[in-house]
Design a protein around this motif. Structure first.
Motif, PDB file in Angstrom:
ATOM      1  N   LYS A 226       0.826  -1.205   0.000  1.00 53.70           N
ATOM      2  CA  LYS A 226       0.000   0.000   0.000  1.00 53.70           C
ATOM      3  C   LYS A 226       0.868   1.267   0.000  1.00 53.70           C
ATOM      4  O   LYS A 226       0.658   2.186  -0.801  1.00 53.70           O
ATOM      5  CB  LYS A 226      -0.921  -0.018   1.216  1.00 53.70           C
ATOM      6  CG  LYS A 226      -1.832   1.201   1.323  1.00 53.70           C
ATOM      7  CD  LYS A 226      -2.756   1.100   2.529  1.00 53.70           C
ATOM      8  CE  LYS A 226      -3.478   2.407   2.772  1.00 53.70           C
ATOM      9  NZ  LYS A 226      -4.365   2.332   3.954  1.00 53.70           N
ATOM     10  N   SER A 227       1.857   1.304   0.890  1.00 58.23           N
ATOM     11  CA  SER A 227       2.745   2.471   0.939  1.00 58.23           C
ATOM     12  C   SER A 227       3.361   2.719  -0.431  1.00 58.23           C
ATOM     13  O   SER A 227       3.476   3.857  -0.890  1.00 58.23           O
ATOM     14  CB  SER A 227       3.881   2.258   1.948  1.00 58.23           C
ATOM     15  OG  SER A 227       3.409   1.587   3.078  1.00 58.23           O
ATOM     16  N   VAL A 230       0.751   4.239  -2.716  1.00 55.53           N
ATOM     17  CA  VAL A 230       0.492   5.645  -2.370  1.00 55.53           C
ATOM     18  C   VAL A 230       1.654   6.514  -2.863  1.00 55.53           C
ATOM     19  O   VAL A 230       1.460   7.581  -3.453  1.00 55.53           O
ATOM     20  CB  VAL A 230       0.259   5.799  -0.857  1.00 55.53           C
ATOM     21  CG1 VAL A 230       0.205   7.266  -0.457  1.00 55.53           C
ATOM     22  CG2 VAL A 230      -1.030   5.087  -0.439  1.00 55.53           C
ATOM     23  N   SER A 235      -4.414   7.235  -4.688  1.00 57.50           N
ATOM     24  CA  SER A 235      -5.046   7.712  -3.454  1.00 57.50           C
ATOM     25  C   SER A 235      -5.221   6.556  -2.470  1.00 57.50           C
ATOM     26  O   SER A 235      -5.382   5.399  -2.869  1.00 57.50           O
ATOM     27  CB  SER A 235      -6.417   8.299  -3.777  1.00 57.50           C
ATOM     28  OG  SER A 235      -7.272   7.257  -4.227  1.00 57.50           O
ATOM     29  N   GLU A 236      -5.188   6.901  -1.186  1.00 55.24           N
ATOM     30  CA  GLU A 236      -5.333   5.893  -0.148  1.00 55.24           C
ATOM     31  C   GLU A 236      -6.676   5.174  -0.292  1.00 55.24           C
ATOM     32  O   GLU A 236      -6.771   3.957  -0.128  1.00 55.24           O
ATOM     33  CB  GLU A 236      -5.201   6.540   1.226  1.00 55.24           C
ATOM     34  CG  GLU A 236      -4.891   5.548   2.322  1.00 55.24           C
ATOM     35  CD  GLU A 236      -4.188   6.232   3.498  1.00 55.24           C
ATOM     36  OE1 GLU A 236      -4.423   5.792   4.621  1.00 55.24           O
ATOM     37  OE2 GLU A 236      -3.422   7.198   3.265  1.00 55.24           O
ATOM     38  N   GLU A 240      -7.368   1.175  -0.804  1.00 58.24           N
ATOM     39  CA  GLU A 240      -8.232   0.436   0.123  1.00 58.24           C
ATOM     40  C   GLU A 240      -9.362  -0.300  -0.606  1.00 58.24           C
ATOM     41  O   GLU A 240      -9.846  -1.332  -0.137  1.00 58.24           O
ATOM     42  CB  GLU A 240      -8.801   1.381   1.199  1.00 58.24           C
ATOM     43  CG  GLU A 240      -7.828   1.679   2.340  1.00 58.24           C
ATOM     44  CD  GLU A 240      -7.316   0.416   3.047  1.00 58.24           C
ATOM     45  OE1 GLU A 240      -8.045  -0.585   3.128  1.00 58.24           O
ATOM     46  OE2 GLU A 240      -6.144   0.425   3.495  1.00 58.24           O
TER      47      GLU A 240
END
Lengths: 466, 466
Positions: A226-227, A230, A235-236, A240
């Motif tokens: 995920k990091s 991003v 976008s976060e 998600e």
């Protein structure tokens, strides 16, 4: 000081990092793997080809993503490679590397195949079903199950878009691992679904970043991936949205139904889902559905895949994938021959080796080595032995004469360490009597064999065996 | 512009200079050569090993003479190879190459073997008899019979100084070329004799120059070799002393007698002559003396030979040597393990291939490809075919289903170009009748086979064949 003297002083015998030697025992085990794989490839009608270890870098570059380009071993041009290099070019290692290296070692067997097909298109019958078993090289950081030189065993079908080819890949993988006695799971996904997912989370432009990150989830976990996403500008919220999809459980039918729903507005997405559905129907018809599952978190890093992607995992050993592949629609197009869809899978012989070793699944070694060692009794004994050796070899019996007239103890020791079952003596007494003495090294029993009965030695030796 | 776009514009599909692809037909022929060679190696008790394509340059450099060093393919270090290079280093291409390349592609299989033996000495039983069949790479100027990537098939015995090993090399060469149907001459010389000859002409310090020049005589003629020797500082009289020796004719016995005389004052010379004499006695005892001759002009360029040297020439094709080797007393010593004498020969598979092709000696190709192509009749035909394919493959019959539901004419065309002897149909009528239609593509004859009689298909197909 001479160059050789300098080398001698500091020299330590070793292979380059990430590469290995194979001795006789490893070779027998590897042959077992290669033969099992090759036999299945042939049974399905694939023909062998081989390509050179070196390819022009123009063939290799840009096919494996940025990381792949970095992992290519480049070969320095011959002659005076630096004679026309200006000092300021030293500042850019990458650009300079390409100025002084025109060739690289192949990174896989798929890109060389695409080059082969384009180059020899006029002599090829399509659909072209070929197998290829050769080493590839990657300048990767070596670790367990990851080598810088390793063998790939590939099949590909070029020039047919039928999903029956994908089915065949699944069948062959099932068959080979069954023969090898390796329990597996075959994971399947489709690149079109991944394309649609990148649209679904609002980042259709970030497909490569997304597949690269998804590919790493199993190793580094979702949060680290995920990091990375991003950081790549996604976008976060978008990332998600992927979480529940990538960790989706349930039957293959349930997964397909779920995808149909969330990708209902994406043409490419529905195309991918429908390919998955059709492939699973074929897999069912052929009765090879056991342990085949849709895994939406399967991405495979290679840039060139466009349709189905596969990966095979060993059920009992943690070692990454032991087989993988997929469909690529545009690979020969890059080389100037568009319109040929291809699909293939690659068996990683070195990891399969490690799995068989870890699960103790190799068949017991058959004694392929020397059957009889003739002791070296010196002068006239050697003279008398030479024609016997030729005779026995013409009967397809593997025999050796110990080359030096050393103490018998040393000769026995050699036979025992080499696991040679019989030792034969032709000394002055045997010459006089026209005989050979034969000793079974395990049982210690001995017989005399008249030389005129040499033809029956196989029966005599079997007697001795009991 | 993207890198891939740039590449696409100028790209021409080709292999690097001096390298080749091998298609299915070439592969079958090469396998025939490799299998013949491998079978003989095994029959004499040699065990297989493999070593990595890349070796550390410290292993390779200085073993093949200056020219050999120049012909090594060097592999650029990974990472940022040029980050610590100062501009003035650009002036010396050779030195800079070694700063930015730690690895190279193997040049032969003998030096890697010596490295292998030193590295694994504690796990090896001596005398160590190994065979190795792998490609090697040389940055030589490509020409007929000379490639930049080619296969060597080597046997070596390490750790025995007995001349029985040299005899074995001669026997194996005789046997392999007999099996392959290639008429040959085996030429033998001894490096010690060459050392003595360099003393004899008054230039004991010029051995390397002399062997290098002698090695070229066959290609460039005596007079050109002479100029090279004079340029290397050898007196014209000295060179002229070599002329009658290098062109010496007569029987092997006569040559040995002549050498004994002219080298009577040289210890090393008489040692070499006595080795030649003993080897020829052994060759006679073993009855393999046919077409084996002493050739004093045989030098072989490789630095590491110290005793017997061999070369095999094809009698009917001009192509250079197809097999060669010799004894090396100090090779493992360079790597820190002195006292192990070795001897070996190397079969050049690529030149042997060219010889068999030129003399039309390959056996007729056996049909190793697909036996039956199932035509793709679409939907329910495919459904009904899938279980039949599995059944037939379990009977070890190579079958294919044409992957696309194309016009039958295209499918026939595929079968015919692939030399597939039978085409099978499972259409709606066959499904109704529980049958397969089988057509022999050569004779045109057809039969119907009830599916429950699939087990007997081999007999039915043989009937069809008549």
């Amino acid at each position: 000081m001479q160059l050789t003297t300098i080398l001698k002083m500091s020299y330590k015998a070793s292979t380059p990092k990430g590469t290995r030697d194979f001795g006789p025992i490893e070779m027998a085990r590897r042959d077992y793997i290669f033969n099992t794989i090759r036999d299945s490839f042939k049974l399905y009608g694939y023909s062998p080809i081989e390509t050179p270890a070196m390819e022009n870098l123009s063939t290799l570059l840009g096919k494996y993503g940025e990381e792949g380009d970095r992992l290519l071993f480049k070969v320095l041009n011959s002659g005076e490679p630096f004679s026309k290099i200006a000092p300021e070019e030293l500042e850019d290692s990458n650009a300079l590397s390409l100025r002084v290296c025109e060739k690289g070692l192949r990174y896989d067997l798929t890109v060389p195949l695409a080059r082969f097909v384009v180059q020899h298109r006029n002599n090829i019958t399509f659909p072209f079903k070929r197998y290829q078993i050769q080493p590839v090289w990657r300048a990767d950081r070596p670790q367990k199950g990851r080598y810088r030189e390793f063998y790939q065993c590939d099949i590909d079908v070029i020039g047919s878009d039928s999903l029956l080819n994908e089915l065949e890949m699944v069948q062959i993988a099932q068959e080979i691992f069954k023969k090898l006695g390796v329990a597996i799971t075959i994971k399947i996904n489709n690149r079109k679904v991944l394309v649609a997912l990148s649209q679904y989370i609002g980042h259709p432009d970030k497909l490569i970043a997304i597949t690269t990150a998804i590919d790493k989830i199993e190793k580094v976990g979702f949060n680290n991936a995920k990091s990375e996403l991003v950081a790549a500008g996604i976008s976060e919220e978008g990332v998600e949205m992927l979480r529940p999809i990538l960790s989706l459980s349930g039957s293959n039918t349930q997964k397909i139904a779920f995808l149909k729903e969330i990708l209902s507005s994406s043409t490419v997405g529905l195309e991918g889902v429908s390919e998955l559905e059709e492939l699973f129907n074929l897999i069912e018809s052929a009765g090879v559905g056991e342990s085949v599952e849709i895994d939406l978190s399967l991405a495979r890093g290679l840039n060139y895949y466009t349709g189905a992607i596969f990966e095979v995992k060993a059920a009992q050993v943690e070692i990454g994938s032991i087989c993988g592949g997929g469909r690529y629609d545009n690979l020969t197009g890059i080389f100037g021959l568009p319109g040929l869809s291809g699909v293939g899978i690659s068996f990683g012989a070195d990891r399969i080796y490690d799995v068989l070793l870890a699960t103790n699944t190799f068949p017991p070694a058959t004694n392929l080595s020397t059957q009889i060692l003739f002791a070296n009794m010196g002068g006239e004994g050697v003279q008398a032995t030479l024609p016997l050796l030729s005779k026995l070899r013409s009967m397809d019996i593997t025999v050796e004469l110990f080359p030096n007239n050393d103490r018998l103890r040393k000769q026995f020791d050699y036979a025992s360490k080499r696991a040679i079952p019989y030792i034969a003596f032709v000394g002055s007494r045997e010459i006089e009597d026209g005989e050979i003495s034969l000793k079974n090294l395990k049982t210690g029993s001995e017989i005399k064999l008249p030389i005129e009965e040499l033809d029956s030695i196989k029966e005599k030796i079997e007697l001795l065996n009991l």
